[in-house]
Design an enzyme around this catalytic site. Structure first.
Site, mmCIF file in Angstrom:
data_model
loop_
_atom_site.group_PDB
_atom_site.id
_atom_site.type_symbol
_atom_site.label_atom_id
_atom_site.label_comp_id
_atom_site.label_asym_id
_atom_site.label_seq_id
_atom_site.Cartn_x
_atom_site.Cartn_y
_atom_site.Cartn_z
ATOM 1 N N HIS A 37 3.251 25.488 -24.165
ATOM 2 C CA HIS A 37 3.820 24.303 -23.507
ATOM 3 C C HIS A 37 3.898 23.123 -24.486
ATOM 4 C CE1 HIS A 37 1.833 26.256 -19.838
ATOM 5 N NE2 HIS A 37 3.120 26.276 -19.576
ATOM 6 N N VAL A 176 4.898 31.365 -28.485
ATOM 7 C CA VAL A 176 3.765 30.949 -29.324
ATOM 8 C C VAL A 176 2.634 31.954 -29.074
ATOM 9 C CG1 VAL A 176 2.111 29.107 -29.826
ATOM 10 C CG2 VAL A 176 4.456 28.540 -29.172
ATOM 11 N N LYS A 184 0.649 33.350 -25.864
ATOM 12 C CA LYS A 184 -0.116 32.336 -25.124
ATOM 13 C C LYS A 184 0.381 32.280 -23.694
ATOM 14 C CE LYS A 184 -1.849 29.853 -28.859
ATOM 15 N NZ LYS A 184 -3.107 29.164 -29.086
#
Ligand code: PAF
Length: 282
Positions: A37, A176, A184
């Site tokens: 995020h 990521v 993630k």
């Protein structure tokens, strides 16, 4: 950073910003922010004058037996992270604010939802498309940022933007990963310790499949079997799906060519993880 819980206030703040000619970057999330995020927020910060983050665990996109109630939530932690990312507005509406009555209109996604997460989570993408339509109408951002880990979601949102003529640029941002390759996800916290170790096989199997493709393998079925065997032998996870499709169309392929996605979903004790690899084959 302003924290806003009311739709009216959010609309009025952003219409003021737009009347000043400001470009608005919007990052929709369900909170419990992680580096994935933060990468979206960082990109939004670089590309827009105003950045809006929404945190809303959307009940409409969870099935009756899914993890809505156990979905991780920690608003104070998220607020501090958002502050550190220099976000202008954090929109944090309640369920009552977003769904004040039994909706008379919901968005139904017709295409690309009979496979992958759409097949194993019936109604999920209708819930996503409905809430994103609401958010787009509230924010009317210049750009909206989504992570490629949810590659099917990116494809569905691209269709929503095109079909509903939203004047919004969709920015899809790379996955990521943790140091050991695990994508993630807010849900990783619900993995048991031994499952956390085992879950690295998801990314490893995608990498081995990519190597096989680079070396000339073009048979989707052979690759699907290879990935499935690796996951089954190296983890206690239950495979929900391992699939290879064209991307973003999400159609079956006899032979690998063009842009493809290798997508997988694996259920562990308390959490279902997804991962994917998108690549272009000449
Ligand atoms: O990807 C998510 O976190 C959610 O599906 C989204 C886009 C915020 C809609 O609720």
């Amino acid at each position: 950073m302003k924290v806003i819980t009311s739709i009216k206030e959010m609309q009025s703040e952003l219409s003021k910003q737009k009347s000043l000619g400001k470009e608005i970057g919007y990052v929709p999330t369900m909170g419990f922010l992680h580096e994935g995020h933060l990468t979206l927020l960082n990109k939004a910060r670089q590309e827009n004058e105003i950045v809006v983050l929404s945190i809303f665990v959307n009940p409409l996109q969870f099935g009756p037996t899914e993890d809505f109630s156990t979905y991780p939530r920690d608003f104070e932690r998220d607020r501090a992270l958002a502050e550190a990312e220099r976000i202008d507005y954090l929109f944090y509406p309640s369920v009552e604010e977003m769904y004040p009555n039994d909706s008379s209109v919901k968005v139904v996604v017709q295409d690309r939802t009979d496979v992958l997460c759409g097949a194993s989570r019936p109604g999920h993408f209708n819930g996503v498309a409905t809430v994103i339509t609401k958010f787009f109408n509230i924010m009317m951002p210049t750009r909206a940022y989504f992570g490629k880990k949810d590659a099917q979601q990116v494809a569905v949102i691209a269709g929503l933007i095109a079909d509903f003529h939203f004047p919004i640029e969709l920015i899809a941002v790379d996955i990521v990963r943790e140091k050991d390759g695990l994508a993630k996800s807010s849900r990783n916290i619900n993995l048991l310790p031994e499952e956390r170790q085992q879950a690295t096989i998801l990314y490893k199997s995608l990498q081995i499949a990519k190597k096989a493709i680079d070396e000339g393998e073009r048979n989707p079925l052979g690759l699907i079997n290879m990935i499935s065997e690796m996951i089954t032998s190296e983890s206690n996870g239950q495979i929900d799906y391992v699939e290879i499709f064209s991307y973003p169309q999400l159609k079956q392929l006899e032979k690998l060519e063009g842009t493809i996605i290798i997508a997988l979903a694996v259920k562990f004790t308390k959490v279902r993880l997804i991962d994917n690899l998108i690549m272009h084959i000449e």
